[in-house]
Design a protein around this motif. Structure first.
Motif, PDB file in Angstrom:
ATOM      1  N   GLY A  55       0.871  -1.185   0.000  1.00 53.31           N
ATOM      2  CA  GLY A  55       0.000   0.000   0.000  1.00 53.31           C
ATOM      3  C   GLY A  55       0.895   1.218   0.000  1.00 53.31           C
ATOM      4  N   GLU A  56       0.821   2.001  -1.073  1.00 52.14           N
ATOM      5  CA  GLU A  56       1.729   3.156  -1.200  1.00 52.14           C
ATOM      6  C   GLU A  56       0.987   4.438  -0.846  1.00 52.14           C
ATOM      7  N   TYR A  57       1.722   5.357  -0.243  1.00 48.14           N
ATOM      8  CA  TYR A  57       1.135   6.632   0.191  1.00 48.14           C
ATOM      9  C   TYR A  57       1.790   7.809  -0.516  1.00 48.14           C
ATOM     10  N   TYR A  58       1.004   8.856  -0.677  1.00 48.92           N
ATOM     11  CA  TYR A  58       1.553  10.186  -0.935  1.00 48.92           C
ATOM     12  C   TYR A  58       1.190  11.037   0.276  1.00 48.92           C
ATOM     13  N   GLU A  59       1.890  12.177   0.428  1.00 52.41           N
ATOM     14  CA  GLU A  59       1.410  13.123   1.439  1.00 52.41           C
ATOM     15  C   GLU A  59       1.312  14.508   0.837  1.00 52.41           C
ATOM     16  N   LEU A  60       0.438  15.333   1.447  1.00 55.45           N
ATOM     17  CA  LEU A  60       0.297  16.704   0.964  1.00 55.45           C
ATOM     18  C   LEU A  60       1.529  17.501   1.362  1.00 55.45           C
ATOM     19  N   VAL A  61       2.044  18.338   0.447  1.00 55.76           N
ATOM     20  CA  VAL A  61       3.156  19.209   0.830  1.00 55.76           C
ATOM     21  C   VAL A  61       2.620  20.132   1.938  1.00 55.76           C
ATOM     22  N   PRO A  62       3.502  20.547   2.886  1.00 54.39           N
ATOM     23  CA  PRO A  62       3.004  21.279   4.056  1.00 54.39           C
ATOM     24  C   PRO A  62       2.111  22.474   3.707  1.00 54.39           C
ATOM     25  N   SER A  63       2.421  23.196   2.625  1.00 54.18           N
ATOM     26  CA  SER A  63       1.625  24.390   2.312  1.00 54.18           C
ATOM     27  C   SER A  63       0.202  24.054   1.862  1.00 54.18           C
ATOM     28  N   ARG A  64      -0.087  22.749   1.565  1.00 55.70           N
ATOM     29  CA  ARG A  64      -1.431  22.370   1.104  1.00 55.70           C
ATOM     30  C   ARG A  64      -2.185  21.515   2.131  1.00 55.70           C
ATOM     31  N   ARG A  65      -1.609  21.394   3.330  1.00 55.61           N
ATOM     32  CA  ARG A  65      -2.267  20.534   4.334  1.00 55.61           C
ATOM     33  C   ARG A  65      -3.656  21.030   4.702  1.00 55.61           C
ATOM     34  N   ASP A  66      -3.921  22.306   4.456  1.00 57.28           N
ATOM     35  CA  ASP A  66      -5.246  22.824   4.816  1.00 57.28           C
ATOM     36  C   ASP A  66      -6.354  22.302   3.899  1.00 57.28           C
ATOM     37  N   LEU A  67      -5.995  21.499   2.894  1.00 58.83           N
ATOM     38  CA  LEU A  67      -7.041  20.888   2.055  1.00 58.83           C
ATOM     39  C   LEU A  67      -7.863  19.849   2.829  1.00 58.83           C
ATOM     40  N   VAL A  68      -7.263  19.283   3.882  1.00 52.10           N
ATOM     41  CA  VAL A  68      -7.940  18.196   4.620  1.00 52.10           C
ATOM     42  C   VAL A  68      -7.838  18.466   6.125  1.00 52.10           C
ATOM     43  N   ASN A  69      -8.975  18.416   6.820  1.00 52.84           N
ATOM     44  CA  ASN A  69      -8.951  18.662   8.270  1.00 52.84           C
ATOM     45  C   ASN A  69      -8.907  17.388   9.108  1.00 52.84           C
ATOM     46  N   GLY A  70      -9.482  16.296   8.578  1.00 52.79           N
ATOM     47  CA  GLY A  70      -9.594  15.086   9.412  1.00 52.79           C
ATOM     48  C   GLY A  70      -9.404  13.833   8.590  1.00 52.79           C
ATOM     49  N   LEU A  71     -10.314  12.874   8.761  1.00 48.30           N
ATOM     50  CA  LEU A  71     -10.240  11.594   8.041  1.00 48.30           C
ATOM     51  C   LEU A  71     -11.420  11.508   7.074  1.00 48.30           C
ATOM     52  N   VAL A  72     -11.102  11.277   5.800  1.00 45.60           N
ATOM     53  CA  VAL A  72     -12.168  11.177   4.791  1.00 45.60           C
ATOM     54  C   VAL A  72     -11.939   9.915   3.975  1.00 45.60           C
ATOM     55  N   TYR A  73     -12.945   9.035   3.975  1.00 41.66           N
ATOM     56  CA  TYR A  73     -12.836   7.747   3.275  1.00 41.66           C
ATOM     57  C   TYR A  73     -13.874   7.680   2.167  1.00 41.66           C
ATOM     58  N   PRO A  74     -13.525   6.991   1.061  1.00 42.74           N
ATOM     59  CA  PRO A  74     -14.553   6.741   0.044  1.00 42.74           C
ATOM     60  C   PRO A  74     -15.445   5.574   0.481  1.00 42.74           C
ATOM     61  N   VAL A  75     -16.493   5.325  -0.254  1.00 45.66           N
ATOM     62  CA  VAL A  75     -17.313   4.134   0.002  1.00 45.66           C
ATOM     63  C   VAL A  75     -16.537   2.949  -0.579  1.00 45.66           C
ATOM     64  N   PRO A  76     -16.188   1.949   0.251  1.00 40.81           N
ATOM     65  CA  PRO A  76     -15.347   0.871  -0.283  1.00 40.81           C
ATOM     66  C   PRO A  76     -16.109  -0.075  -1.201  1.00 40.81           C
ATOM     67  N   ASP A  77     -15.349  -0.758  -2.047  1.00 41.41           N
ATOM     68  CA  ASP A  77     -15.909  -1.801  -2.890  1.00 41.41           C
ATOM     69  C   ASP A  77     -16.163  -3.008  -1.979  1.00 41.41           C
ATOM     70  N   PRO A  78     -17.420  -3.449  -1.835  1.00 39.83           N
ATOM     71  CA  PRO A  78     -17.714  -4.508  -0.852  1.00 39.83           C
ATOM     72  C   PRO A  78     -17.033  -5.829  -1.190  1.00 39.83           C
ATOM     73  N   ALA A  79     -16.645  -6.007  -2.470  1.00 35.87           N
ATOM     74  CA  ALA A  79     -16.029  -7.280  -2.855  1.00 35.87           C
ATOM     75  C   ALA A  79     -14.542  -7.300  -2.541  1.00 35.87           C
TER      76      ALA A  79
ATOM     77  N   ASP B  23       0.765  13.418  13.719  1.00 35.13           N
ATOM     78  CA  ASP B  23       1.835  14.435  13.678  1.00 35.13           C
ATOM     79  C   ASP B  23       1.461  15.645  12.812  1.00 35.13           C
ATOM     80  N   GLY B  24       0.220  15.687  12.318  1.00 35.31           N
ATOM     81  CA  GLY B  24      -0.249  16.847  11.559  1.00 35.31           C
ATOM     82  C   GLY B  24      -0.050  16.716  10.053  1.00 35.31           C
ATOM     83  N   SER B  25       0.711  15.721   9.590  1.00 36.22           N
ATOM     84  CA  SER B  25       0.864  15.525   8.146  1.00 36.22           C
ATOM     85  C   SER B  25      -0.436  14.922   7.599  1.00 36.22           C
TER      86      SER B  25
END
Ligand SMILES: Cc1cc2nc3c(=O)[nH]c(=O)nc-3n(C[C@H](O)[C@H](O)[C@H](O)COP(=O)(O)OP(=O)(O)OC[C@H]3O[C@@H](n4cnc5c(N)ncnc54)[C@H](O)[C@@H]3O)c2cc1C
Length: 395
Positions: free
Chosen positions: A220-244, A257-259
């Protein structure tokens, strides 16, 4: 008594063993030079509430109880933790029935989940695209490596020995005991608990148990928001998963840690501890390729799998997927942020083993499928495992 593996399950189990068997000699054997080196140290850091799992399953029960005990443990031990809640967001009309089904499942699992109006979502997450959403308020965030450090301190203060750099390479029996041949000498144990994560199936078989499934590694690979764009997301947001599919889809996670991390995707890994695209192991590839379940899975999911691989190879494709939730995102907002490898058990018939799989054998327990949310549920998995060990007399 011996525990193999110092991930969160092994450490939590050793602590429970000490509680139940106050006078036993207990050792945790870990092949790496540090604790939490694999799945436990490479995950999203989310304390899941248990909304997704089949009511009545071990996962549903241990996750619900485990999320509460994890938060309580962190507060007691001074490990930073936040119960920030999470949103599960539908962005397409086709997802609405599945969102409703998730809401009902959450209620069936005894959680306080509720529908949120789009206005409420915009207040919490002004940059997220939303058609409909549910709020899961008991979800939290933590750094599971810090939880492991706290467990290690407690365990060592209680006289449990931690042997780092001790890889278990062979197992045999002598007079009912287990003889563990390790890279740091032989260990004799009256009871064995195998919490070896990505290698748990191999060790179970080496000990003579049949887990009926093989571990297939999914990176499972991750990207992270560059620090100047962290304000795009405040908390945890998930899509609706594929049930299969047992993975939750690329989600947005504000870490403790705020990232802000985006991911993880799910691509078959060429090595059980293959954190990079080129990492290959002939032994691991052969183990996967000779398991009939893998080809059955590949036939069923080749379309989803190809899409995941494409998104792993192309940052633009990853961004396009993430923009379904976060339309303002552009490739320059993201930088790579490492990867984890999931130990997912795959049955012979090609089904990904959905529930935790705990195999009990003579004087041994093998934890053979402990994927997400097992970090959340770890304290309760440990209680469950140790509670089922029969009375061993003077061990
Ligand atoms: C990308 C990703 C995201 C995730 N996100 C979340 C999340 O947000 N929330 C959540 O609850 N769960 C999450 N999970 C799942 C969670 O990380 C795992 O369920 C949990 O860490 C499993 O812990 P473990 O102790 O079983 O395995 P591990 O942490 O992998 O530990 C196994 C240990 O055994 C050792 N070992 C293996 N073989 C041997 C041997 N032969 N001899 C000695 N030692 C050995 C390894 O070195 C390792 O330290 C995620 C997992 C991944 C990969």
């Amino acid at each position: 008594m011996a525990v193999i593996g110092s991930g969160i399950i092994g450490l939590a189990t050793a602590r429970e063993l000490r509680r139940r068997f106050p006078r036993a000699a207990i050792a945790v054997l870990e092949k790496e030079p540090r604790i939490a080196a694999h799945q436990t140290g490479h995950n999203s850091g989310v304390i899941h509430s248990g909304v997704y799992y089949t009511p009545g399953s071990l996962k549903a029960r241990l996750c619900r109880e485990g999320s509460a005990s994890m938060v309580a443990f962190c507060r007691e031990q001074g490990v930073p933790v936040q119960v920030c809640g999470k949103l599960i967001v539908a962005t397409e009309p086709a997802e609405l029935p599945r969102l409703q089904a998730l809401l009902e499942r959450g209620l069936a699992n005894g959680l306080q989940v509720r529908r949120l109006g789009t206005g409420e979502v915009r207040e919490r997450e002004p940059h997220v695209r939303v058609l409909a959403a549910i709020d899961v308020p008991s979800t939290g965030i933590v750094d599971f490596r810090q939880v492991c450090e706290a467990l290690r301190k407690l365990m060592e203060a209680d006289g449990v020995e931690l042997r780092l750099g001790a890889e278990v390479r062979g197992l045999a029996r002598a007079d009912g005991d287990h003889l563990l041949r390790t890279s740091a000498g032989e260990v004799r144990a009256g009871y064995l608990v195998n919490c070896a994560g990505l290698h748990s199936d191999r060790l179970a078989r080496a000990a003579g148990a049949d887990p009926g499934a093989r571990i297939v590694p999914f990176r499972g690979e991750y990207y992270e928001l560059v620090p100047s764009r962290r304000d795009l997301v405040n908390g945890l947001v998930y899509p609706v998963p594929d049930p299969a599919f047992p993975f939750l889809g690329v989600h947005l996670t504000r870490m403790i840690d705020g990232s802000v991390h985006l991911g993880p995707n799910a691509v078959p890994a060429g090595r059980r501890e293959g954190y990079h695209k080129g990492a290959l192991s002939a032994r691991d590839l052969a183990a996967t390729a000779t398991w009939p379940g893998f080809w059955r899975l590949a036939r069923r999911y080749w379309r989803t799998g190809s899409r995941e691989i494409w998104r792993s190879l192309s940052k633009r494709a990853f961004v396009a997927e993430a923009r379904r939730l976060l339309p303002d995102l552009s490739p320059g907002d993201l930088e790579p942020a490492g990867a984890g490898v999931r130990a997912q058990a795959l049955a012979r018939d090609g089904k990904l083993v959905d529930d935790f799989l705990i195999v009990e054998a003579e004087r041994a327990t093998h934890v053979c499928n402990a994927p997400s949310p097992a970090a959340t549920a770890s304290l309760e998995i440990a209680r469950h495992v140790v509670g089922r060990i029969p009375d061993l007399g003077q061990i």
